[in-house]
Design a protein around this motif. Structure first.
Motif, mmCIF file in Angstrom:
data_model
loop_
_atom_site.group_PDB
_atom_site.id
_atom_site.type_symbol
_atom_site.label_atom_id
_atom_site.label_comp_id
_atom_site.label_asym_id
_atom_site.label_seq_id
_atom_site.Cartn_x
_atom_site.Cartn_y
_atom_site.Cartn_z
ATOM 1 N N ILE A 138 23.402 37.975 57.248
ATOM 2 C CA ILE A 138 24.401 38.199 56.202
ATOM 3 C C ILE A 138 25.081 39.551 56.395
ATOM 4 C CG2 ILE A 138 22.915 39.212 54.380
ATOM 5 C CD1 ILE A 138 24.627 37.342 52.437
ATOM 6 N N LEU A 139 24.367 40.523 56.946
ATOM 7 C CA LEU A 139 24.985 41.822 57.240
ATOM 8 C C LEU A 139 26.072 41.652 58.307
ATOM 9 C CD1 LEU A 139 21.764 44.064 57.233
ATOM 10 C CD2 LEU A 139 23.598 44.111 55.521
ATOM 11 N N ASP A 140 25.787 40.841 59.325
ATOM 12 C CA ASP A 140 26.793 40.568 60.363
ATOM 13 C C ASP A 140 27.996 39.817 59.779
ATOM 14 O OD1 ASP A 140 25.372 41.871 62.305
ATOM 15 O OD2 ASP A 140 24.603 40.074 63.294
ATOM 16 N N PHE A 141 27.722 38.894 58.868
ATOM 17 C CA PHE A 141 28.799 38.153 58.202
ATOM 18 C C PHE A 141 29.689 39.126 57.411
ATOM 19 C CE2 PHE A 141 30.344 36.006 54.321
ATOM 20 C CZ PHE A 141 31.098 34.978 54.884
ATOM 21 N N TYR A 142 29.070 40.064 56.703
ATOM 22 C CA TYR A 142 29.823 41.051 55.924
ATOM 23 C C TYR A 142 30.627 41.999 56.831
ATOM 24 C CZ TYR A 142 27.148 39.868 51.662
ATOM 25 O OH TYR A 142 26.607 39.240 50.572
ATOM 26 N N LEU A 143 30.072 42.333 58.000
ATOM 27 C CA LEU A 143 30.732 43.285 58.913
ATOM 28 C C LEU A 143 31.897 42.667 59.679
ATOM 29 C CD1 LEU A 143 27.602 45.094 60.427
ATOM 30 C CD2 LEU A 143 29.455 46.230 59.180
ATOM 31 N N GLN A 144 31.772 41.374 59.958
ATOM 32 C CA GLN A 144 32.710 40.708 60.878
ATOM 33 C C GLN A 144 34.197 41.001 60.609
ATOM 34 O OE1 GLN A 144 31.948 36.520 61.160
ATOM 35 N NE2 GLN A 144 33.546 36.196 62.686
ATOM 36 N N PRO A 145 34.702 40.857 59.378
ATOM 37 C CA PRO A 145 36.145 41.065 59.164
ATOM 38 C C PRO A 145 36.586 42.527 59.378
ATOM 39 C CG PRO A 145 35.110 40.024 57.238
ATOM 40 C CD PRO A 145 34.024 40.483 58.132
ATOM 41 N N PHE A 146 35.633 43.452 59.397
ATOM 42 C CA PHE A 146 35.979 44.877 59.488
ATOM 43 C C PHE A 146 35.846 45.427 60.910
ATOM 44 C CE2 PHE A 146 34.655 43.986 55.172
ATOM 45 C CZ PHE A 146 35.668 44.572 54.422
ATOM 46 N N LEU A 147 35.347 44.574 61.814
ATOM 47 C CA LEU A 147 35.191 45.008 63.205
ATOM 48 C C LEU A 147 36.277 44.363 64.053
ATOM 49 C CD1 LEU A 147 31.319 44.915 63.713
ATOM 50 C CD2 LEU A 147 32.767 46.926 63.831
ATOM 51 N N ARG A 148 37.240 45.162 64.482
ATOM 52 C CA ARG A 148 38.388 44.626 65.242
ATOM 53 C C ARG A 148 38.028 44.371 66.710
ATOM 54 N NH1 ARG A 148 39.675 44.525 60.708
ATOM 55 N NH2 ARG A 148 41.315 45.617 59.563
ATOM 56 N N LYS A 149 36.998 45.093 67.199
ATOM 57 C CA LYS A 149 36.646 44.931 68.624
ATOM 58 C C LYS A 149 35.121 44.944 68.765
ATOM 59 C CE LYS A 149 37.139 49.908 69.311
ATOM 60 N NZ LYS A 149 37.765 51.002 70.003
ATOM 61 N N LYS A 150 34.676 44.558 69.961
ATOM 62 C CA LYS A 150 33.247 44.516 70.238
ATOM 63 C C LYS A 150 32.705 45.952 70.290
ATOM 64 C CE LYS A 150 29.974 42.184 73.223
ATOM 65 N NZ LYS A 150 29.704 41.613 74.522
ATOM 66 N N GLY A 170 35.167 54.579 59.336
ATOM 67 C CA GLY A 170 36.253 53.698 58.896
ATOM 68 C C GLY A 170 35.748 52.354 58.396
ATOM 69 N N VAL A 171 34.824 51.739 59.155
ATOM 70 C CA VAL A 171 34.285 50.422 58.781
ATOM 71 C C VAL A 171 33.552 50.510 57.440
ATOM 72 C CG1 VAL A 171 32.532 48.688 59.379
ATOM 73 C CG2 VAL A 171 34.131 49.475 61.122
ATOM 74 N N LEU A 172 32.666 51.485 57.311
ATOM 75 C CA LEU A 172 31.850 51.580 56.098
ATOM 76 C C LEU A 172 32.689 51.949 54.873
ATOM 77 C CD1 LEU A 172 28.621 53.256 57.558
ATOM 78 C CD2 LEU A 172 28.970 50.846 57.017
ATOM 79 N N ARG A 173 33.682 52.802 55.064
ATOM 80 C CA ARG A 173 34.530 53.182 53.913
ATOM 81 C C ARG A 173 35.451 52.022 53.502
ATOM 82 N NH1 ARG A 173 33.315 57.776 52.043
ATOM 83 N NH2 ARG A 173 32.570 59.490 53.356
ATOM 84 N N SER A 174 35.900 51.238 54.474
ATOM 85 C CA SER A 174 36.722 50.056 54.150
ATOM 86 C C SER A 174 35.923 49.057 53.321
ATOM 87 C CB SER A 174 37.209 49.369 55.426
ATOM 88 O OG SER A 174 38.072 50.219 56.132
ATOM 89 N N ILE A 175 34.648 48.852 53.722
ATOM 90 C CA ILE A 175 33.789 47.928 52.968
ATOM 91 C C ILE A 175 33.546 48.479 51.558
ATOM 92 C CG2 ILE A 175 31.475 46.887 52.840
ATOM 93 C CD1 ILE A 175 31.479 46.779 55.917
ATOM 94 N N GLN A 176 33.346 49.806 51.472
ATOM 95 C CA GLN A 176 33.118 50.426 50.165
ATOM 96 C C GLN A 176 34.322 50.191 49.228
ATOM 97 O OE1 GLN A 176 32.919 54.721 50.215
ATOM 98 N NE2 GLN A 176 31.555 54.817 48.429
ATOM 99 N N ARG A 177 35.539 50.263 49.810
ATOM 100 C CA ARG A 177 36.760 50.083 49.002
ATOM 101 C C ARG A 177 37.021 48.617 48.664
ATOM 102 N NH1 ARG A 177 38.995 53.587 52.707
ATOM 103 N NH2 ARG A 177 40.007 51.833 53.740
ATOM 104 N N GLN A 178 36.903 47.760 49.695
ATOM 105 C CA GLN A 178 37.347 46.365 49.530
ATOM 106 C C GLN A 178 36.245 45.404 49.080
ATOM 107 O OE1 GLN A 178 39.487 45.077 53.103
ATOM 108 N NE2 GLN A 178 40.063 47.202 53.490
ATOM 109 N N GLY A 179 34.993 45.819 49.263
ATOM 110 C CA GLY A 179 33.879 44.919 48.962
ATOM 111 C C GLY A 179 33.611 43.963 50.113
#
Length: 444
Positions: free
Chosen positions: A57-69, A118-127
């Motif tokens: 589920i952590l990978d599912f949550y991260l997926q939209p915020f990771l633009r590259k490998k 950037g990834v963690l702050r985007s998740i913090q803002r957008q959920g």
């Protein structure tokens, strides 16, 4: 320079991912090596176990915020940081993000620390994204509870969707630590008193008559443990010796015995009489049995390194009054205790194991006396390794039958789950490990 808890968590999680290290052994090693105590030990344990338990589920949550490998260590760092942000109330999000960025600076370069920030702050803002977009119920349950999809599908087929959900959800709860009282030396009441004097909060077990549940503290660090008044064991596992029902003077074979929990329980129930022969494939595991037996002051156990599939080369037929085959298995009943069991296994593993399990039964069966009792057990909930193995054995061995008397030796609360001579305990029934026990009798 001393590493902080989150750096150690990253180090440990990478070892689990790369080398298949066992999380429980790894944690003990990290705690001892870095001399952690108190809150730090608790936080490290929580982050490592929690990140493994919730990996999908952590990978599912991260997926939209990771633009590259990203490199494996960066993904693991993001996972453990997001775990704290989403699942740990006591860790403020800004603290988890700050620590992640500092670790990224140390291990990588400015670009990586910027990406992590950037990834963690985007998740913090957008959920985090919603699971509602996943329409397939098996897939949604698999991601929501971080179980392999093939395993969830198998449980739905074997039981039903609701049962599969209950099992998956209970596997995310912290396990209840339990201990078995050495009935050869003491009583449950006396052990509860001993533990209380050492500052351990405990109560009687729910399922097994010789169990205590630890509410607060670590029973393995007590005088009661060191002096052999108790052993750490799950309550469902304690039922195996009861199902076997050793009687004073019996000669018993425990064919797959390490680390010795069931061997020592059988020996305790013999009250110094008879003999337990305990086998394990590996010499270093035999030493674990011997250490356990010595601590408990048991003198009726003989442990030896031997493949149970070659037992007839070493023992005469009809040597034993009772035989236990606690077979090597996939361990899917103990996911709650060992979350890394979920990683890297496939449906084919159960099939391979079933051949080994049946081979051990075939080899040990002739060693049982007529009228003797054989118990087959596993800490899994896979039908391929449980019912199918025992039913195949019974089909090719007409000299064996179900031992219907097992119901009388098991706790009353289990009665509704006992079918003929077998019982499958699912993890949500009693919040114990998932366990299978089949009891057979050799006809006279």
């Amino acid at each position: 320079m001393k590493k902080n808890v989150r750096e150690l968590a990253l180090e440990g999680l990478l070892q689990v991912e790369k080398n298949g290290a066992y999380s429980n052994l790894l944690l003990n090693s990290l705690i001892e090596k870095n001399k952690l105590e108190g809150k730090d030990t608790g936080l490290l344990t929580e982050i490592v176990y929690g990140t493994i338990q919730r990996r999908d589920i952590l990978d599912f949550y991260l997926q939209p915020f990771l633009r590259k490998k990203v490199e494996p260590w960066v993904r693991v760092l993001l996972r453990l940081s997001l775990y704290q942000m989403v699942f740990l109330d006591r860790v403020p999000a800004h603290a988890a993000i700050y620590e992640a960025v500092e670790i990224a600076k140390k291990r990588g370069h400015k670009g990586i620390s910027s990406l992590v920030n950037g990834v963690l702050r985007s998740i913090q803002r957008q959920g985090v994204p919603s699971l509602d977009e996943i329409k397939n119920p098996a897939k949604r349950l698999a991601i929501e509870t971080s179980h392999p999809e093939w395993l969830v599908e198998e449980w739905i087929r074997a039981y039903d969707l609701e049962t599969a959900r209950k099992m998956c959800e209970v596997n995310l709860l912290p396990p209840v630590p339990t201990a078995r009282v050495n009935a050869d030396k003491t009583t449950v009441e006396d052990v509860l008193d001993m533990l209380n004097h050492e500052g351990i909060e405990a109560k009687k077990g729910d399922l097994s008559e010789d169990a205590v549940q630890i509410k607060q503290g670590n029973a393995a660090h007590t005088r009661a443990f060191r002096e052999g008044f108790l052993s750490i064991q799950d309550e469902s596992s304690m039922l195996v010796a009861r199902a076997l029902g050793p009687e004073e003077g019996d000669t018993v074979l425990d064919s797959c015995a390490a680390p010795g929990g069931k061997t020592s329980h059988i020996a305790e129930r013999l009250h110094g009489s008879g003999k337990v022969i305990s086998l394990d494939l590996h010499q270093h595991k035999v030493r674990l049995i011997q250490e356990q037996v010595k601590r408990l002051d048991l003198h009726n156990v003989e442990a030896k390194a031997l493949d149970a599939r070659k037992a007839r080369e070493h023992f005469e037929d009809e040597t034993f009054d009772k035989i236990l085959v606690d077979a090597p298995c996939s361990g899917f009943g103990v996911i709650r205790r060992k979350p890394d069991i979920k990683l890297g296994k496939s449906a084919a593993d159960s099939e391979k194991l079933s051949h080994i399990q049946l081979a051990i039964l075939e080899e040990t069966a002739p060693l049982l006396k007529k009228g003797g009792r054989l118990v087959y057990s596993t800490c899994t909930i896979e039908q391929a390794e449980n019912e199918k193995v025992v039913h195949a054995f019974l089909q090719s061995h007409p000299e064996f039958e179900w031992d219907l008397s097992v119901k009388d030796r098991l706790p009353k609360v289990l009665e509704p789950y006992v079918e003929k001579g077998e019982v499958q305990i699912l993890p949500h029934y009693f919040l114990t490990d998932g366990f299978y026990i089949a009891c057979l009798r050799k006809k006279v």
